[in-house]
Write a protein that holds these residues in place. Structure first.
Motif, PDB file in Angstrom:
ATOM      1  N   MET A  85      29.615  27.258  39.067  1.00  0.00           N
ATOM      2  CA  MET A  85      29.855  27.672  37.683  1.00  0.00           C
ATOM      3  C   MET A  85      29.953  29.203  37.611  1.00  0.00           C
ATOM      4  SD  MET A  85      27.537  26.960  34.268  1.00  0.00           S
ATOM      5  CE  MET A  85      27.800  25.207  34.366  1.00  0.00           C
ATOM      6  N   ASN A  86      30.874  29.687  36.827  1.00  0.00           N
ATOM      7  CA  ASN A  86      31.039  31.118  36.637  1.00  0.00           C
ATOM      8  C   ASN A  86      29.807  31.698  35.950  1.00  0.00           C
ATOM      9  OD1 ASN A  86      31.771  33.700  35.849  1.00  0.00           O
ATOM     10  ND2 ASN A  86      33.898  33.130  35.478  1.00  0.00           N
ATOM     11  N   ASP A  87      29.227  32.748  36.566  1.00  0.00           N
ATOM     12  CA  ASP A  87      28.024  33.345  35.978  1.00  0.00           C
ATOM     13  C   ASP A  87      28.263  33.827  34.555  1.00  0.00           C
ATOM     14  OD1 ASP A  87      26.527  32.799  38.164  1.00  0.00           O
ATOM     15  OD2 ASP A  87      26.627  34.815  39.025  1.00  0.00           O
ATOM     16  N   MET A  88      29.514  34.262  34.253  1.00  0.00           N
ATOM     17  CA  MET A  88      29.801  34.770  32.921  1.00  0.00           C
ATOM     18  C   MET A  88      29.625  33.684  31.854  1.00  0.00           C
ATOM     19  SD  MET A  88      30.424  37.971  32.781  1.00  0.00           S
ATOM     20  CE  MET A  88      31.288  38.114  31.231  1.00  0.00           C
ATOM     21  N   ALA A  89      29.711  32.430  32.274  1.00  0.00           N
ATOM     22  CA  ALA A  89      29.552  31.338  31.307  1.00  0.00           C
ATOM     23  C   ALA A  89      28.108  31.173  30.872  1.00  0.00           C
ATOM     24  CB  ALA A  89      30.069  30.037  31.919  1.00  0.00           C
ATOM     25  N   THR A  90      27.177  31.644  31.673  1.00  0.00           N
ATOM     26  CA  THR A  90      25.757  31.459  31.361  1.00  0.00           C
ATOM     27  C   THR A  90      25.007  32.768  31.168  1.00  0.00           C
ATOM     28  OG1 THR A  90      25.257  31.367  33.724  1.00  0.00           O
ATOM     29  CG2 THR A  90      25.681  29.277  32.600  1.00  0.00           C
ATOM     30  N   ARG A  91      25.620  33.872  31.566  1.00  0.00           N
ATOM     31  CA  ARG A  91      24.906  35.144  31.501  1.00  0.00           C
ATOM     32  C   ARG A  91      25.855  36.239  31.040  1.00  0.00           C
ATOM     33  NH1 ARG A  91      22.790  36.345  37.034  1.00  0.00           N
ATOM     34  NH2 ARG A  91      24.891  37.155  37.387  1.00  0.00           N
ATOM     35  N   PHE A  92      25.378  37.071  30.138  1.00  0.00           N
ATOM     36  CA  PHE A  92      26.181  38.195  29.642  1.00  0.00           C
ATOM     37  C   PHE A  92      25.307  39.418  29.482  1.00  0.00           C
ATOM     38  CE2 PHE A  92      27.535  40.792  25.997  1.00  0.00           C
ATOM     39  CZ  PHE A  92      28.759  41.250  26.489  1.00  0.00           C
ATOM     40  N   GLU A  93      25.752  40.515  30.041  1.00  0.00           N
ATOM     41  CA  GLU A  93      25.039  41.787  29.910  1.00  0.00           C
ATOM     42  C   GLU A  93      25.957  42.775  29.210  1.00  0.00           C
ATOM     43  OE1 GLU A  93      21.987  42.609  30.591  1.00  0.00           O
ATOM     44  OE2 GLU A  93      21.396  40.691  31.484  1.00  0.00           O
ATOM     45  N   PRO A  94      25.613  43.206  27.997  1.00  0.00           N
ATOM     46  CA  PRO A  94      26.465  44.176  27.306  1.00  0.00           C
ATOM     47  C   PRO A  94      26.497  45.504  28.057  1.00  0.00           C
ATOM     48  CG  PRO A  94      24.363  43.954  26.182  1.00  0.00           C
ATOM     49  CD  PRO A  94      24.394  42.880  27.235  1.00  0.00           C
ATOM     50  N   ASN A  95      27.648  46.150  28.025  1.00  0.00           N
ATOM     51  CA  ASN A  95      27.820  47.432  28.698  1.00  0.00           C
ATOM     52  C   ASN A  95      27.437  48.548  27.726  1.00  0.00           C
ATOM     53  OD1 ASN A  95      28.700  49.732  30.062  1.00  0.00           O
ATOM     54  ND2 ASN A  95      30.383  48.634  31.048  1.00  0.00           N
ATOM     55  N   LEU A  96      26.153  48.828  27.647  1.00  0.00           N
ATOM     56  CA  LEU A  96      25.658  49.801  26.676  1.00  0.00           C
ATOM     57  C   LEU A  96      26.128  51.211  26.983  1.00  0.00           C
ATOM     58  CD1 LEU A  96      22.015  48.477  26.135  1.00  0.00           C
ATOM     59  CD2 LEU A  96      24.069  48.042  24.762  1.00  0.00           C
ATOM     60  N   ALA A  97      26.274  51.539  28.254  1.00  0.00           N
ATOM     61  CA  ALA A  97      26.745  52.874  28.623  1.00  0.00           C
ATOM     62  C   ALA A  97      28.172  53.088  28.127  1.00  0.00           C
ATOM     63  CB  ALA A  97      26.666  53.067  30.136  1.00  0.00           C
ATOM     64  N   ARG A  98      28.987  52.067  28.262  1.00  0.00           N
ATOM     65  CA  ARG A  98      30.365  52.154  27.788  1.00  0.00           C
ATOM     66  C   ARG A  98      30.402  52.260  26.265  1.00  0.00           C
ATOM     67  NH1 ARG A  98      34.970  47.652  29.362  1.00  0.00           N
ATOM     68  NH2 ARG A  98      36.815  48.888  28.814  1.00  0.00           N
ATOM     69  N   TYR A  99      29.516  51.517  25.601  1.00  0.00           N
ATOM     70  CA  TYR A  99      29.424  51.596  24.148  1.00  0.00           C
ATOM     71  C   TYR A  99      29.050  53.002  23.699  1.00  0.00           C
ATOM     72  CZ  TYR A  99      27.466  51.104  19.459  1.00  0.00           C
ATOM     73  OH  TYR A  99      27.173  51.286  18.134  1.00  0.00           O
ATOM     74  N   GLU A 100      28.053  53.593  24.330  1.00  0.00           N
ATOM     75  CA  GLU A 100      27.624  54.935  23.950  1.00  0.00           C
ATOM     76  C   GLU A 100      28.716  55.955  24.195  1.00  0.00           C
ATOM     77  OE1 GLU A 100      25.182  55.856  22.207  1.00  0.00           O
ATOM     78  OE2 GLU A 100      24.215  53.901  22.121  1.00  0.00           O
ATOM     79  N   ALA A 101      29.478  55.778  25.277  1.00  0.00           N
ATOM     80  CA  ALA A 101      30.591  56.694  25.536  1.00  0.00           C
ATOM     81  C   ALA A 101      31.637  56.579  24.425  1.00  0.00           C
ATOM     82  CB  ALA A 101      31.220  56.384  26.895  1.00  0.00           C
ATOM     83  N   LEU A 102      31.910  55.343  24.005  1.00  0.00           N
ATOM     84  CA  LEU A 102      32.847  55.144  22.903  1.00  0.00           C
ATOM     85  C   LEU A 102      32.315  55.750  21.621  1.00  0.00           C
ATOM     86  CD1 LEU A 102      35.307  53.873  21.500  1.00  0.00           C
ATOM     87  CD2 LEU A 102      33.956  51.775  21.248  1.00  0.00           C
TER      88      LEU A 102
END
Length: 251
Positions: free
Chosen positions: A1-18
């Motif tokens: 099973m694709n890990d993305m289907a069960t686990r998600f980690e937001p990219n906070l560093a990318r958000y802060e850069a934006l």
């Protein structure tokens, strides 16, 4: 099973850069004339616009880069004349010094093709019901062009430039004055202008509503509802303060 289907980690560093770019997309109305915006940067900014979302993926926009000083002056002349007309009509609208248009090294006129409302849910039969759908289709189109233009603004800010979003040019006399200068076909409409460059003086952050003032969960928070009378009061008492004043200097 694709890990993305069960686990998600937001990219906070990318958000802060934006968010750093978003918070520092500041308005300036006078630019340094000794620092040019190279064509490469203009194309980078419009590459961001190219990726903007649009209803039906119609992409109903076109961006015209103005480089000729004489044309910039003619466009500035129109806005100065428009400012005088507003004053004569006693609109009491606080307008900036439109001569600043002449100093903008990055000068992009935004055109929209409203014929693309055909791409959205419409009947095209002239009925009263179709008029309702047509009105909504125009809103879809305007939101689409605005989203694309905002992408360009953020790209310019990410490069370190400051911007000026010039609007209020939808009226017929504006179209008649500006289209011939730029060879814009009659079928298209000029809806705004994006200016960017290095500011002549340090820009400032303008007042913004707080998050609770603009956000509700599940149902509209009526504590944020304003009556027409309250809006009229805000226009009369506060608009002139928040339009052109540093948020730190608002009482």
């Amino acid at each position: 099973m694709n890990d993305m289907a069960t686990r998600f980690e937001p990219n906070l560093a990318r958000y802060e850069a934006l968010m750093d770019t978003v918070r520092n997309r500041l308005t300036t109305r006078q630019f340094r004339t000794d620092i040019a915006v190279p064509r490469e940067h203009i194309e980078m900014v419009l590459e961001a616009a190219r990726h903007g979302p649009s209803g039906a993926n119609a992409q109903p926009w076109h961006y015209i880069v103005v480089t000729e000083p004489a044309v910039k002056k003619q466009i500035a002349d129109y806005f100065v004349d428009e400012q005088r007309k507003r004053a004569k009509m006693r609109m009491k609208f606080p307008t900036p010094n439109y001569r600043g248009l002449e100093t903008a090294p990055g000068f992009v006129v935004v055109a929209a093709d409203f014929r693309f409302v055909r791409a959205f849910p419409v009947l095209m039969d002239g009925s009263d019901l179709d008029k309702q759908y047509q009105a909504n289709a125009e809103r879809i189109l305007l939101q689409s062009v605005a989203a694309s233009t905002m992408s360009a603004h953020l790209a310019a800010a990410a490069l370190g430039y400051q911007v000026w979003w010039v609007t209020a040019i939808g009226q017929e006399d504006a179209q008649a004055a500006l289209k011939p200068l730029l060879g814009v076909p009659d079928e298209l409409s000029i809806i705004d202008i994006m200016l960017f460059g290095v500011p002549a003086k340090a820009p400032y952050k303008r007042w913004k509503k707080t998050l609770p003032q603009i956000m509700s969960f599940d149902r509209f928070d009526m504590t944020n509802f304003m009556t027409t009378e309250q809006i009229d009061e805000w226009v009369r008492e506060h608009r002139h303060k928040v339009m052109y004043r540093d948020e730190a200097k608002i009482d």
